[in-house]
Design an enzyme around this catalytic site. Structure first.
Site, mmCIF file in Angstrom:
data_model
loop_
_atom_site.group_PDB
_atom_site.id
_atom_site.type_symbol
_atom_site.label_atom_id
_atom_site.label_comp_id
_atom_site.label_asym_id
_atom_site.label_seq_id
_atom_site.Cartn_x
_atom_site.Cartn_y
_atom_site.Cartn_z
ATOM 1 N N ASP A 45 50.756 -1.052 18.831
ATOM 2 C CA ASP A 45 50.713 0.088 19.739
ATOM 3 C C ASP A 45 50.237 -0.350 21.131
ATOM 4 O O ASP A 45 50.191 0.451 22.060
ATOM 5 C CB ASP A 45 49.862 1.227 19.192
ATOM 6 C CG ASP A 45 48.430 0.825 18.881
ATOM 7 O OD1 ASP A 45 48.042 -0.324 19.170
ATOM 8 O OD2 ASP A 45 47.682 1.675 18.357
ATOM 9 N N SER A 46 49.937 -1.645 21.262
ATOM 10 C CA SER A 46 49.707 -2.238 22.581
ATOM 11 C C SER A 46 50.899 -2.023 23.499
ATOM 12 O O SER A 46 50.771 -2.123 24.730
ATOM 13 C CB SER A 46 49.429 -3.741 22.443
ATOM 14 O OG SER A 46 50.429 -4.372 21.656
ATOM 15 N N ASP A 84 52.117 -1.062 13.663
ATOM 16 C CA ASP A 84 50.926 -0.238 13.896
ATOM 17 C C ASP A 84 51.201 1.227 13.587
ATOM 18 O O ASP A 84 52.252 1.765 13.962
ATOM 19 C CB ASP A 84 50.485 -0.356 15.353
ATOM 20 C CG ASP A 84 49.350 -1.330 15.555
ATOM 21 O OD1 ASP A 84 48.605 -1.594 14.587
ATOM 22 O OD2 ASP A 84 49.187 -1.822 16.686
ATOM 23 N N LYS A 112 49.656 -1.089 9.774
ATOM 24 C CA LYS A 112 48.273 -1.410 10.154
ATOM 25 C C LYS A 112 47.562 -0.155 10.610
ATOM 26 O O LYS A 112 48.105 0.619 11.408
ATOM 27 C CB LYS A 112 48.234 -2.465 11.254
ATOM 28 C CG LYS A 112 46.794 -2.852 11.663
ATOM 29 C CD LYS A 112 46.768 -4.100 12.518
ATOM 30 C CE LYS A 112 47.202 -3.864 13.939
ATOM 31 N NZ LYS A 112 46.283 -2.940 14.678
ATOM 32 N N GLU A 114 43.553 1.449 11.867
ATOM 33 C CA GLU A 114 42.261 1.089 12.426
ATOM 34 C C GLU A 114 41.165 1.964 11.834
ATOM 35 O O GLU A 114 41.281 3.188 11.819
ATOM 36 C CB GLU A 114 42.257 1.281 13.950
ATOM 37 C CG GLU A 114 43.260 0.439 14.688
ATOM 38 C CD GLU A 114 43.211 0.676 16.196
ATOM 39 O OE1 GLU A 114 44.071 0.113 16.892
ATOM 40 O OE2 GLU A 114 42.328 1.421 16.666
ATOM 41 N N GLU A 181 38.939 -7.767 15.624
ATOM 42 C CA GLU A 181 39.093 -7.862 17.078
ATOM 43 C C GLU A 181 37.750 -7.817 17.793
ATOM 44 O O GLU A 181 36.931 -6.929 17.538
ATOM 45 C CB GLU A 181 39.997 -6.736 17.600
ATOM 46 C CG GLU A 181 40.216 -6.803 19.102
ATOM 47 C CD GLU A 181 41.323 -5.900 19.605
ATOM 48 O OE1 GLU A 181 41.549 -5.878 20.828
ATOM 49 O OE2 GLU A 181 41.962 -5.218 18.777
#
Length: 263
Positions: A45-46, A84, A112, A114, A181
């Site tokens: 999602d960067s 993501d 993925k 978070e 991270e």
């Protein structure tokens, strides 16, 4: 050539062989990266910041990730693709099922998410329904407003223990890969040693099983790159050579060094 699988990554960990991964968002770069030997690609999602120009990852949608996942799959048909789950796309298990299914249909091998142990039920239910899950701990960009910015995490004893506990709990719930991270090197090593699954670092030192970089950071495109990023293109002058150098330095443990790590 055979497709890369989770079993391949688990074997690398058992053999203590480090591996390099990178983000990609289109077929051309995905093909180039796979051609040089990148076997794991994250559709991050960067892209909200690197492709769309936002100041965070929060505006990214499931439809955005699905579109870019299809593009990357076309360019790298044998790579292991991690997609993501964007902000608020897995707030409840029910949302997770629907949105994870969309990403898997687009070509992802894994999704993925978070967050810590609050996600254990979601991880368990997704894996039971044939959706492999990659966790993400430490600096979690989707929580930037809660964290108060993009800061190193896990520096206090309590925070470090909480992160380790979360990692262990998520693995027990079924998580099969983990991204760490922006945490201290020592903490990353503790987590990597404690888990049986492969652990990938970004700004977490060179003691993890693998490394990942946002492609724009690795190629010197980002205007203000984070401390942990290294411009491999600057050293080589050629994108293909830059990716090969990145892979070589990850596999040897030369990258990240102290200058690109946190203590």
């Amino acid at each position: 050539m055979k497709p890369t699988t989770l079993a391949n990554l688990s074997q690398l960990k058992k053999e203590k062989r480090k591996f390099a991964t990178i983000t990609a968002y289109d077929a051309s770069f995905a093909h180039l990266f796979a051609e040089q030997g990148i076997n794991v690609i994250l559709i991050g999602d960067s892209l909200g910041m690197t492709v769309q120009g936002h100041d965070s990852t929060l505006p990214v949608t499931v439809e955005d990730i699905s579109y870019h996942t299809r593009s990357v799959r076309t360019g790298a048909p044998l790579a292991f693709l991690v997609a993501d789950m964007p902000f608020m796309s897995y707030a409840t298990p029910e949302q997770s099922f629907e949105n994870a299914a969309a990403l898997m249909r687009a070509g992802a091998n894994m999704v993925k998410i978070e967050g810590g142990d609050w996600l254990c039920d979601t991880v368990k239910m997704l894996t039971e329904r044939a959706v492999p899950v990659c966790g993400h701990l430490g600096l979690t960009p989707q929580s930037v407003n809660v964290l108060g910015g993009y800061k190193v995490q896990g520096r206090s004893d309590d925070a470090a223990q909480k992160l380790l506990n979360d990692a262990i709990a998520l693995e027990k719930a079924g998580m099969q890969l983990l991204v760490l991270e922006c945490i201290p090197v020592e903490l990353a090593k503790r987590v990597t040693d404690a888990l049986e699954i492969p652990v990938i670092g970004i700004g977490a030192g060179n003691m993890t099983d693998g490394q990942i970089l946002v492609m724009h950071d690795a190629l010197g495109i980002t205007a203000k790159p984070p401390k942990f990023a290294k411009d491999f293109l600057k050293e080589t002058g050629n994108i293909r050579d830059a990716i090969r150098l990145y892979i070589e330095q990850v596999e040897s443990g030369a990258y990240p060094d102290q200058a690109h790590s946190f203590n």
